[in-house]
Motif scaffolding. Structure first.
Motif: not given
Length: 497
Positions: A116-117, A130-134, A142-144
Motif C-alpha cells: 500500500v502506498y 509505503v507498507s512493509e510489502g515493498i 520502506p524507510s529507503d
C-alpha cells in the motif's frame, strides 16, 4: 437552618471538585496544574468549614446572599471539573481507539500480498508512505523510500516509464481511478511484473494532494499468460525435450499422450501404447497402484504429488508424479501427470539423515564443550560435555542467554566484548575465560570461537571449549611454590669460602 444547609452543600461540592481535579492528574498526566486546582478548591472548602464552625459555635451568621453566591460557585466548580474530566476521559478513549485503529491497519498492511502506498505526483513517485510489502516487491526497505534514499520511479523498466506516467496523468485529469501493469527491476536484478491500482486524492478546492494505491506482484500470472499464448508446436517441443516424464489419460485410464522422455524411460519406443491401460503395460500390482492413484485424483479434483514405485530394468525406482485432472471444451474429463525420478534424491536424503545423526552423535560424545549461540547470545547447541562441566542441561539453557547465565556481563564484560567482535565480522581467535557453573563454581575454559555466516553476514557462533581449571590451578600452585622458593633463597645468608 437554611444557612447551615447551604454551607454543608457548598463544602461537599468543593471537596467533590477537589477529588475530581485529583482524578484528572491520573487521566491527563498533568500533575502540577490539576494539583494546584485541587489545592485551591480544598482551601475554599476549608474556609467554608471554618465559617460553618463559627456559625455553629454561636458566632455571627454569615450573609445569606454571599452564601448563595458561594453555593452557586461550588456547583459550577464541581460541574466544570466533572465536565472537563468527562471530556478528557472521552479524549483518552478516542486516542486509544485511534491507536488501536492504527495498529489494526498496520497489521493489515503488513500481511497484504503486496504494498500500500501514498506518493507525490512526480516522475520519481516520491513516497510519503509505503507498507512493509515493498520489501518483497523491490528488495528495499520502506524507510529507503520514505527517507529519500531511493525512488520508485527509476525502478520501473525504462520501456514502461513513459506509459505509466501518461496513463496516470490521464486518469488524474479525468478524476478516475487508474489500473496499470508494468515491469520493474528490483534490487535482485530479476525483472518483475507489477499490477497497480490507485487514484488521486484531491482537496475540496480540487488541488491534487497525493496518490494512493495498492501494488501486487503478478510476475507468475504474466508468465502463465505467456505460456498459454504459446502455440501447440512450442508446447510439443517443450514436452518432447523435457527431462521429466509426462502423460495424459482419459477418464477410463487409457493413454492418449506420453512424451519422448516417458517412452525412453519406460522403454516404450517400440510398443503400441496408444489407448492402452495400465493393466496392459505394467505388472498387476503396479497397474493396480497406478489406477487407484489416478481415480483418487479424478474424483477429488486435487492436484498433488503422488509417490509411486515403478519397474525399471535395474529394479524399482521411486517416482514423484504430479497428477491433475482437467476437462476440454466439451466437458470430457482427463488426467494429466508429470513425473520425476526421485530414487537418487531418496538415497541422498537417507545419506544426509545418516550424516546428521552422525554429526549429532559426534557433538554429543565429543570430549570438549561444543556451544552454539545465535546473534543475540542465546544458547542453541549445548553438548553433553558442556552439561557435565557446567551442571546445566540443554533443556534448562535452550534459548536462554549465555551472558545472563554462565558468563554475566557485569562480571565478565570481556567475554561479551569478544562475542560482539566476532558478530561484527572479527577474525576468530583462541580465547580464555571463566564461567559460572550451576553450583556457583568458577571453571576456566579455553575456547576456539568460530563465526557462522549466511550471505556474508554473521548470524551465530559455534565454539569449542576445553576445561583448563585443573591446569590453571596447577600453574597457580607452581607459581606460588616458585615464589616461596625465591623468597627462601633471597632470605638465606650467603657465605664466601
Amino acid at each position: 437552618m437554611g444557612i447551615m444547609l447551604i454551607l454543608v452543600v457548598s463544602i461537599l461540592l468543593q471537596f467533590v471538585a477537589a477529588i475530581l481535579a485529583l482524578r484528572l492528574i491520573r487521566i491527563t498526566g498533568r500533575r502540577i496544574g490539576w494539583a494546584m486546582i485541587a489545592a485551591a478548591v480544598t482551601l475554599m472548602a476549608l474556609r467554608r468549614c471554618i465559617t460553618l464552625f463559627n456559625f455553629l459555635s454561636g458566632g455571627t451568621a454569615p450573609d445569606l446572599q454571599s452564601e448563595w453566591v458561594a453555593l452557586a460557585t461550588s456547583v459550577l466548580t464541581a460541574a466544570g471539573v466533572g465536565t472537563i474530566g468527562s471530556l478528557f476521559v472521552s479524549m483518552k478513549q478516542s486516542k486509544d481507539a485511534l491507536r488501536e485503529s492504527e495498529r489494526t491497519y498496520a497489521t493489515l498492511f503488513s500481511n497484504l500480498p503486496g504494498m500500500v502506498y501514498r506518493c507525490r505526483n512526480d516522475k520519481d513517485w516520491s513516497a510519503e508512505f509505503v507498507s512493509e510489502g515493498i520489501y518483497a516487491l523491490t528488495g528495499y526497505l520502506p524507510s529507503d523510500f520514505t527517507e529519500g534514499k531511493i525512488a520508485f520511479g527509476p525502478l520501473i523498466h525504462p520501456d514502461d516509464r513513459e506509459a505509466v506516467w501518461n496513463n496516470i496523468q490521464e486518469a488524474l485529469k479525468e478524476r478516475r481511478p487508474y489500473r496499470l501493469t508494468y515491469r520493474i527491476r528490483p534490487a535482485s536484478g530479476e525483472e518483475k511484473w507489477l499490477s497497480e491500482q490507485g487514484q488521486g486524492i484531491f482537496s475540496p478546492s480540487e488541488e491534487l494532494l497525493y496518490l494512493e494505491g495498492f501494488v501486487t506482484d503478478v510476475t507468475e500470472q504474466k508468465r502463465a499468460e505467456e505460456a498459454l499464448r504459446g502455440s501447440e508446436a512450442r508446447f510439443n517441443a517443450f514436452m518432447e525435450n523435457s527431462p521429466i516424464t509426462a502423460f495424459i489419460k482419459n477418464e477410463e485410464g487409457r493413454l492418449l499422450y506420453i512424451n519422448s522422455t516417458f517412452e525412453r524411460t519406460f522403454e516404450l519406443q517400440n510398443v503400441d501404447w496408444r489407448g492402452k491401460t495400465d493393466s496392459e503395460l505394467w505388472p498387476p500390482e503396479t497397474a493396480k497402484m497406478l489406477r487407484a492413484n489416478d481415480v483418487a485424483i479424478l474424483f477429488s479434483g486435487e492436484t498433488r504429488p503422488v509417490e509411486e514405485d515403478m519397474p525399471h530394468a535395474d529394479g524399482a525406482h521411486h517416482w514423484l508424479t504430479y497428477k491433475f485432472r482437467f476437462t476440454d471444451s466439451a466437458g470430457h474429463l482427463y488426467l494429466g501427470g508429470m513425473g520425476i525420478d526421485q530414487t537418487e534424491r531418496k538415497r541422498i536424503e537417507a545419506a544426509m539423515r545418516n550424516a546428521k545423526e552422525f554429526s549429532e552423535n559426534l557433538i554429543q560424545t565429543a570430549n570438549v564443550i561444543i556451544l552454539s549461540l545465535d546473534n543475540e547470545g542465546n544458547i542453541d547447541i549445548f553438548n553433553q560435555t558442556a552439561e557435565k562441566i557446567t551442571g546445566y542441561t540443554l533443556s534448562e539453557l535452550k534459548g536462554k542467554n549465555w551472558f545472563e547465565t554462565l558468563t554475566p556481563k557485569n562480571r565478565y564484560p570481556h567475554v561479551w566484548e569478544e562475542f560482539a567482535r566476532l558478530m561484527a565480522g572479527g577474525m576468530p581467535k583462541t580465547f580464555e575465560n571463566p564461567i559460572l557453573t550451576k553450583s556457583g563454581e568458577e571453571r576456566h575454559i579455553i575456547w576456539q570461537n568460530n563465526p557462522v555466516k549466511v550471505d556474508g553476514k554473521v548470524v551465530a557462533t559455534i565454539s569449542f571449549g576445553n576445561d583448563i581449571t585443573e591446569r590453571k590451578q596447577t600453574e597457580e600452585a607452581l607459581h606460588a611454590n616458585r615464589e616461596l622458593l625465591n623468597n627462601i633463597i633471597d632470605s638465606t645468608p650467603s657465605y664466601i669460602f
